[in-house]
Design a protein around this motif. Structure first.
Motif, short mmCIF file in Angstrom:
data_model
loop_
_atom_site.label_atom_id
_atom_site.label_comp_id
_atom_site.label_asym_id
_atom_site.label_seq_id
_atom_site.Cartn_x
_atom_site.Cartn_y
_atom_site.Cartn_z
N GLY A 85 54.19 42.14 44.05
CA GLY A 85 54.39 43.50 43.55
C GLY A 85 53.54 43.72 42.31
N TYR A 86 53.04 44.92 42.13
CA TYR A 86 52.17 45.21 40.99
C TYR A 86 52.84 44.84 39.67
N GLU A 87 54.16 45.04 39.60
CA GLU A 87 54.86 44.78 38.34
C GLU A 87 54.82 43.30 37.96
N ILE A 128 44.13 42.34 46.39
CA ILE A 128 43.66 43.54 47.09
C ILE A 128 44.86 44.47 47.27
N PRO A 129 44.81 45.69 46.75
CA PRO A 129 45.95 46.60 46.85
C PRO A 129 46.29 46.92 48.30
N SER A 176 52.35 46.95 46.15
CA SER A 176 52.03 45.53 46.02
C SER A 176 50.59 45.26 46.43
N ALA A 177 50.15 44.06 46.10
CA ALA A 177 48.82 43.59 46.44
C ALA A 177 48.93 42.30 47.25
N ASN A 191 46.98 54.65 33.30
CA ASN A 191 47.00 53.93 32.03
C ASN A 191 48.17 52.96 31.89
N TRP A 192 49.09 52.97 32.85
CA TRP A 192 50.25 52.08 32.76
C TRP A 192 49.84 50.64 33.05
N ILE A 193 50.23 49.72 32.17
CA ILE A 193 49.93 48.29 32.33
C ILE A 193 51.25 47.53 32.33
N TRP A 194 51.42 46.64 33.29
CA TRP A 194 52.63 45.82 33.34
C TRP A 194 52.50 44.64 32.38
#
Length: 430
Positions: A94-96, A138-139, A303-304, A377-380
């Protein structure tokens, strides 16, 4: 078709043709050696997509193993396997959690190997797979938020989908006055990802990383706007408080005592399963904006496909990961089985995204999700497991004690900083 879109489509077709050719060639004429890639993930449809890849490619074979969703044990299993040197070649992340896995030295940086592939995916999705300027996957999909609303309740009280959050607050007050047993919306204090989506839409960004040093700031203006907004609705009794994804929550959505809720695209299939008695009464509209005519929706999830450092054949792993996220047949499977919104910029042509949904009054809900302009602009942060647990604990506590949500966020920030120090990470506050 515009010039940039045409160029993107041309490059995508060329790239896929090249990858298909590479796979068809295998390891050369007369050589039947096959590279086997192990892949762990949990999303519906992945197993079927892998089977499709194996049926149409030669020289590379993927073995898929379904694991528990990341936060429900899947990530712990991947981490344990990585420490033992037995991690799969590929993993759904997951991206998070991408930054967290990079901090734990599990993922392989692939930036040099995917030069040019960024044009095939949305900027927001590509950014979510990026940490410190390096690509770690890879997204596959994006999870844009929208406003799910009850058409029958809105019609009964003369409401329309709200264009701005100010409009939303006014209608919340109106419903409270005219229908005491109904609330326009609900706040789910124990759902950390839901709140991060709202903060991101308001321009919030809690983390930044420069020169290996992390900066944390949960008191930034965008988040402060969101916390104050929802505190006001709660204080006035205009938003119901329900535990996220609880029986109470879905009962309110089914019987119409909660008339609208901001949620991501994948929520549609869950709503259909958990509130079957409301079939035909729900619709989807763009998320209210903070300014009239303003842009930016938001996202919760996505997710990627990442390559782990245990992988000895990263080139073939990247070939498969790109195929999974961009091949027409693969995306049709993933949309149909998982209800996801693909990250690929050419996915608009998929028939599965044009089908009306009987549950949503035959609305083509993908039309809403695919047109959302998401924040980039959101960064985990690097310890989101600890951050999310702190949010899930501190928000309910603050609301029970009638203390400010911003004070709860300060405690979350402190706990996050402590978790980062425990991992030997440099960090600054504010």
């Amino acid at each position: 078709m515009t010039g940039p879109v045409r160029r993107r489509l041309f490059h995508l077709i060329f790239s896929l043709a090249l990858l298909a050719g590479m796979a068809a060639c295998g390891t050369g004429a007369g050589n039947t050696a096959t590279t086997t890639l192990s892949f762990w993930g949990w999303a519906p449809g992945y197993e079927e997509a892998v089977a499709r890849f194996n049926a149409t490619h030669h020289g590379v074979r993927v073995t898929f193993e379904k694991i528990a969703p990341g936060s429900q044990g899947g990530y712990d299993r991947i981490l344990s396997a990585a420490k033992a040197g037995t991690a799969p070649c590929l993993a759904q992340i997951g991206y998070e959690s991408v930054a967290s896995f990079t901090v734990d030295d599990v993922l392989r940086p692939i930036g040099r190997d995917v030069l040019g592939l960024g044009v095939y995916y949305s900027d927001a999705a590509w950014q979510q797979a990026t940490v410190g300027g390096e690509i770690y996957g890879i997204p596959v999909d994006v999870a844009p938020m929208a406003l799910f609303y009850r058409t029958d309740v809105y019609a009964r009280y003369g409401l329309s989908p709200q264009a701005t959050w100010d409009d939303f607050a006014r209608d919340a007050a109106s419903i409270q006055r005219t229908a005491p047993g109904v609330r326009l919306t609900a706040f789910t204090p124990d759902d950390p990802w839901w709140f991060t989506g709202l903060a991101a839409q308001a321009g919030g960004s809690w983390f930044d990383v420069k020169a290996q040093s992390w900066r944390i700031n949960m008191a930034e203006p965008g988040t402060a706007t969101v916390t104050q907004y929802w505190e006001n609705l709660i204080a006035m009794g205009q938003a119901k408080m329900d535990p996220g994804f609880s029986d109470e929550f879905f009962q309110d959505l089914q019987n119409g005592t909660v008339a609208a809720i901001p949620e991501p695209a994948w929520f549609a299939s869950i709503l259909e399963q958990k509130a079957p008695g409301a079939a035909g009464k729900w619709a989807v509209a763009p998320l209210p904006r903070w300014k009239a005519g303003g842009g930016s929706a938001s996202f919760v999830g996505g997710s990627a496909t990442s390559v782990t450092k245990n992988c000895r054949t990263p080139d073939q792993a990247i070939e498969f990961a790109h195929w999974l996220s961009s091949d027409h047949d693969s995306l049709e499977i993933l949309v149909a089985k998982a209800g996801l919104v693909p990250a690929a910029v050419t996915a608009d042509s998929l028939p599965s995204l044009r089908r009306p949904s009987p549950y949503f009054g035959n609305q083509v809900i993908a039309d809403v999700f695919r047109t959302q302009s998401m924040p980039t602009n959101w960064i985990w942060g690097p310890v989101m497991n600890e951050t999310s647990k702190a949010l899930s604990s501190e928000f309910p506590k603050a609301l029970t004690e009638h203390s400010p949500l911003q004070s709860a966020l300060k405690r979350v920030e402190d706990q996050t900083a402590a978790a980062m120090r425990a991992k030997g990470l440099d960090s600054t506050h504010g």
